[in-house]
Design a protein around this motif. Structure first.
Motif, PDB file in Angstrom:
ATOM      1  N   LYS A 192       0.814  -1.218   0.000  1.00 52.07           N
ATOM      2  CA  LYS A 192       0.000   0.000   0.000  1.00 52.07           C
ATOM      3  C   LYS A 192       0.849   1.270   0.000  1.00 52.07           C
ATOM      4  CE  LYS A 192      -4.023  -2.115   1.445  1.00 52.07           C
ATOM      5  NZ  LYS A 192      -5.105  -2.249   0.571  1.00 52.07           N
ATOM      6  N   ILE A 193       2.163   1.140   0.140  1.00 49.20           N
ATOM      7  CA  ILE A 193       3.035   2.317   0.200  1.00 49.20           C
ATOM      8  C   ILE A 193       3.387   2.759  -1.214  1.00 49.20           C
ATOM      9  CG2 ILE A 193       5.291   3.185   0.926  1.00 49.20           C
ATOM     10  CD1 ILE A 193       5.098   1.338   3.336  1.00 49.20           C
ATOM     11  N   ASP A 194       3.095   4.006  -1.532  1.00 52.35           N
ATOM     12  CA  ASP A 194       3.399   4.584  -2.839  1.00 52.35           C
ATOM     13  C   ASP A 194       4.836   5.089  -2.820  1.00 52.35           C
ATOM     14  OD1 ASP A 194       3.619   5.997  -5.174  1.00 52.35           O
ATOM     15  OD2 ASP A 194       1.945   7.348  -4.775  1.00 52.35           O
ATOM     16  N   THR A 195       5.748   4.323  -3.400  1.00 52.88           N
ATOM     17  CA  THR A 195       7.163   4.684  -3.352  1.00 52.88           C
ATOM     18  C   THR A 195       7.552   5.742  -4.378  1.00 52.88           C
ATOM     19  OG1 THR A 195       7.703   2.782  -4.723  1.00 52.88           O
ATOM     20  CG2 THR A 195       7.892   2.488  -2.337  1.00 52.88           C
ATOM     21  N   SER A 196       6.605   6.237  -5.155  1.00 52.05           N
ATOM     22  CA  SER A 196       6.942   7.328  -6.070  1.00 52.05           C
ATOM     23  C   SER A 196       7.157   8.639  -5.296  1.00 52.05           C
ATOM     24  CB  SER A 196       5.861   7.500  -7.132  1.00 52.05           C
ATOM     25  OG  SER A 196       4.645   7.904  -6.544  1.00 52.05           O
ATOM     26  N   HIS A 197       6.597   8.738  -4.090  1.00 51.75           N
ATOM     27  CA  HIS A 197       6.749   9.937  -3.271  1.00 51.75           C
ATOM     28  C   HIS A 197       7.616   9.697  -2.033  1.00 51.75           C
ATOM     29  CE1 HIS A 197       3.810  12.066  -5.672  1.00 51.75           C
ATOM     30  NE2 HIS A 197       3.004  11.032  -5.551  1.00 51.75           N
ATOM     31  N   PHE A 198       7.847   8.433  -1.695  1.00 49.18           N
ATOM     32  CA  PHE A 198       8.599   8.086  -0.501  1.00 49.18           C
ATOM     33  C   PHE A 198       9.621   7.001  -0.813  1.00 49.18           C
ATOM     34  CE2 PHE A 198       4.583   9.685   1.069  1.00 49.18           C
ATOM     35  CZ  PHE A 198       4.946  10.460   2.157  1.00 49.18           C
ATOM     36  N   SER A 199      10.729   7.017  -0.080  1.00 49.78           N
ATOM     37  CA  SER A 199      11.640   5.875  -0.106  1.00 49.78           C
ATOM     38  C   SER A 199      11.290   5.017   1.103  1.00 49.78           C
ATOM     39  CB  SER A 199      13.094   6.320  -0.056  1.00 49.78           C
ATOM     40  OG  SER A 199      13.391   6.930   1.180  1.00 49.78           O
ATOM     41  N   GLU A 244      12.121  -0.085  10.218  1.00 48.33           N
ATOM     42  CA  GLU A 244      11.538   0.417   8.977  1.00 48.33           C
ATOM     43  C   GLU A 244      11.719   1.930   8.955  1.00 48.33           C
ATOM     44  OE1 GLU A 244       7.254   0.078   6.824  1.00 48.33           O
ATOM     45  OE2 GLU A 244       7.257   0.490   8.962  1.00 48.33           O
ATOM     46  N   GLU A 245      12.087   2.466   7.794  1.00 50.41           N
ATOM     47  CA  GLU A 245      12.227   3.913   7.652  1.00 50.41           C
ATOM     48  C   GLU A 245      11.568   4.349   6.360  1.00 50.41           C
ATOM     49  OE1 GLU A 245      15.779   6.306   8.926  1.00 50.41           O
ATOM     50  OE2 GLU A 245      16.019   6.433   6.745  1.00 50.41           O
ATOM     51  N   VAL A 246      10.761   5.387   6.440  1.00 52.02           N
ATOM     52  CA  VAL A 246      10.095   5.966   5.279  1.00 52.02           C
ATOM     53  C   VAL A 246      10.493   7.433   5.226  1.00 52.02           C
ATOM     54  CG1 VAL A 246       7.879   6.486   4.201  1.00 52.02           C
ATOM     55  CG2 VAL A 246       8.147   4.364   5.506  1.00 52.02           C
ATOM     56  N   LYS A 247      11.050   7.865   4.080  1.00 55.35           N
ATOM     57  CA  LYS A 247      11.462   9.261   3.904  1.00 55.35           C
ATOM     58  C   LYS A 247      10.708   9.859   2.731  1.00 55.35           C
ATOM     59  CE  LYS A 247      16.238   8.865   5.461  1.00 55.35           C
ATOM     60  NZ  LYS A 247      17.644   9.017   5.073  1.00 55.35           N
ATOM     61  N   SER A 248      10.315  11.103   2.876  1.00 52.05           N
ATOM     62  CA  SER A 248       9.655  11.822   1.795  1.00 52.05           C
ATOM     63  C   SER A 248      10.667  12.220   0.742  1.00 52.05           C
ATOM     64  CB  SER A 248       8.975  13.072   2.341  1.00 52.05           C
ATOM     65  OG  SER A 248       8.477  13.863   1.293  1.00 52.05           O
ATOM     66  N   LYS A 249      10.336  12.017  -0.526  1.00 52.95           N
ATOM     67  CA  LYS A 249      11.198  12.462  -1.621  1.00 52.95           C
ATOM     68  C   LYS A 249      10.914  13.920  -1.996  1.00 52.95           C
ATOM     69  CE  LYS A 249      11.759   7.961  -3.842  1.00 52.95           C
ATOM     70  NZ  LYS A 249      11.474   7.182  -5.054  1.00 52.95           N
ATOM     71  N   SER A 250       9.679  14.349  -1.798  1.00 50.67           N
ATOM     72  CA  SER A 250       9.303  15.692  -2.236  1.00 50.67           C
ATOM     73  C   SER A 250       9.469  16.753  -1.147  1.00 50.67           C
ATOM     74  CB  SER A 250       7.861  15.692  -2.733  1.00 50.67           C
ATOM     75  OG  SER A 250       6.987  15.274  -1.700  1.00 50.67           O
ATOM     76  N   PHE A 251       9.471  16.344   0.103  1.00 49.03           N
ATOM     77  CA  PHE A 251       9.622  17.296   1.202  1.00 49.03           C
ATOM     78  C   PHE A 251      10.771  16.823   2.081  1.00 49.03           C
ATOM     79  CE2 PHE A 251       8.672  18.739   5.553  1.00 49.03           C
ATOM     80  CZ  PHE A 251       8.681  20.088   5.341  1.00 49.03           C
ATOM     81  N   LEU A 252      11.929  17.436   1.939  1.00 47.25           N
ATOM     82  CA  LEU A 252      13.101  17.028   2.706  1.00 47.25           C
ATOM     83  C   LEU A 252      12.876  17.266   4.192  1.00 47.25           C
ATOM     84  CD1 LEU A 252      15.872  18.470   0.386  1.00 47.25           C
ATOM     85  CD2 LEU A 252      15.035  16.121   0.506  1.00 47.25           C
ATOM     86  N   GLY A 253      13.305  16.311   4.989  1.00 44.37           N
ATOM     87  CA  GLY A 253      13.175  16.447   6.437  1.00 44.37           C
ATOM     88  C   GLY A 253      11.996  15.717   7.023  1.00 44.37           C
ATOM     89  N   LEU A 254      11.165  15.082   6.210  1.00 46.12           N
ATOM     90  CA  LEU A 254      10.023  14.328   6.713  1.00 46.12           C
ATOM     91  C   LEU A 254      10.410  12.853   6.741  1.00 46.12           C
ATOM     92  CD1 LEU A 254       7.062  14.317   7.596  1.00 46.12           C
ATOM     93  CD2 LEU A 254       6.446  14.094   5.193  1.00 46.12           C
TER      94      LEU A 254
END
Length: 74
Positions: free
Chosen positions: A22-29, A41-51
């Motif tokens: 269910k995780i959309d990896t186009s916006h998150f790693s 587990e780690e999820v980082k935002s690609k479009s907003f640095l620091g999230l």
């Protein structure tokens, strides 16, 4: 829960499972590290640095538990 709370405990009946598919990896790693008896587990935002979201699961007496969660906004 409010912004002033430092620790919050969810009740088991309020838990919801979100599968990895269910995780959309186009916006998150999305990174999962397996350790003996625990999973990080780690999820980082690609479009907003620091999230960043981090969760740790540990196996206790043969049952997996979410033991910590961090939501980091830099």
């Amino acid at each position: 829960m409010s912004a002033l709370d430092s620790v919050y405990f969810w009740e088991m009946e309020d838990w919801k499972y979100v599968g990895l598919s269910k995780i959309d990896t186009s916006h998150f790693s999305h990174i999962i590290e397996n350790h003996r008896g625990s999973v990080r587990e780690e999820v980082k935002s690609k479009s907003f640095l620091g999230l960043v979201f981090r969760r740790k699961f540990e196996q206790i007496d043969g049952i997996w538990y979410l033991t910590s969660q961090e939501d980091i906004n830099l």
